[in-house]
Design a protein around this motif. Sequence first.
Motif, short mmCIF file in Angstrom:
data_model
loop_
_atom_site.label_atom_id
_atom_site.label_comp_id
_atom_site.label_asym_id
_atom_site.label_seq_id
_atom_site.Cartn_x
_atom_site.Cartn_y
_atom_site.Cartn_z
N TYR A 35 -92.10 1.44 -8.40
CA TYR A 35 -90.91 2.28 -8.56
C TYR A 35 -90.85 3.27 -7.40
N GLY A 42 -84.93 10.16 -11.73
CA GLY A 42 -85.81 9.27 -12.46
C GLY A 42 -86.31 8.14 -11.57
N TYR B 36 -90.74 9.28 -21.48
CA TYR B 36 -91.90 9.66 -20.68
C TYR B 36 -91.86 11.15 -20.40
N GLN B 38 -93.41 13.98 -17.71
CA GLN B 38 -94.04 14.09 -16.40
C GLN B 38 -94.26 15.55 -16.07
N PRO B 44 -96.00 9.96 -14.84
CA PRO B 44 -95.26 9.90 -16.10
C PRO B 44 -96.15 9.30 -17.19
N LEU B 46 -96.12 7.99 -21.32
CA LEU B 46 -95.32 7.64 -22.49
C LEU B 46 -95.67 8.58 -23.64
N PHE B 89 -88.19 12.02 -19.24
CA PHE B 89 -87.31 10.94 -18.83
C PHE B 89 -87.12 9.97 -19.99
N LEU B 101 -87.35 -1.28 -16.79
CA LEU B 101 -86.86 -0.02 -17.31
C LEU B 101 -85.83 0.59 -16.36
N PHE B 103 -84.20 4.21 -15.88
CA PHE B 103 -84.49 5.58 -16.28
C PHE B 103 -83.25 6.46 -16.18
N GLY B 104 -83.22 7.48 -17.03
CA GLY B 104 -82.26 8.55 -16.89
C GLY B 104 -82.69 9.50 -15.79
N GLY B 105 -81.87 10.49 -15.51
CA GLY B 105 -82.14 11.40 -14.40
C GLY B 105 -83.17 12.48 -14.69
#
Lengths: 114, 113
Positions: A35, A42, B36, B38, B44, B46, B89, B101, B103-105
């Motif tokens: 990633y 994100g 997640y 962070q 990050p 879970l 996140f 996945l 992810f959102g911001g």
Amino acid sequence: EAEVAQSPRYKITEKSQAVAFWCDPISGHATLYWYRQILGQGPELLVQFQDESVVDDSQLPKDRFSAERLKGVDSTLKIQPAELGDSAMYLCASSFGQGVDTQYFGPGTRLTVL
Amino acid sequence: GENVEQHPSTLSVQEGDSAVIKCTYSDSASNYFPWYKQELGKRPQLIIDIRSNVGEKKDQRIAVTLNKTAKHFSLHITETQPEDSAVYFCAASMGNAGNMLTFGGGTRLMVKP
């Protein structure tokens, strides 16, 4: 407790140089993900491996990025040449299988391109 | 492809109060929704996840709710503590062969003592 390992933790390079990042997933994890996380955003998936095969690399900028997982264990992500916009955190994650399995993240490599 | 939006981007609460973070997703085929946490400079991790066959899941002070019809899911943290301060996140996945996945911001949660 087993963890995903990444190196280096920090990398500073000049634009047009080549850089490489290494990831060692949790032992026994068949699926490995790279990633990119830009500061304040994100993580965004770049590439996914199942064993040594690429499952998805649709978001990998293939003109400059490459990734390999030759023996289905550890993996290397390379950028050549690096550009200013590549500055970001590069995170590796692994999971046991391909389905709905928890993805465990490594500590990341923070890349700064000058 | 999937698109995940997360709100708010920052959230400040007093210790002991509750915090709620909301996410919406675009692809009705998504069926796996992890959250997640962070902390600054760390990986990050879970904290909780939910699959589309359930509407709510709890783990001590943390709960997640899912509304498949409206395509949104939320993280609820009760009795917040200073150590809850971090970036959270949400993510969505179709849980298929790729389990990729999206992810959102992120939401920066600050818990004031």
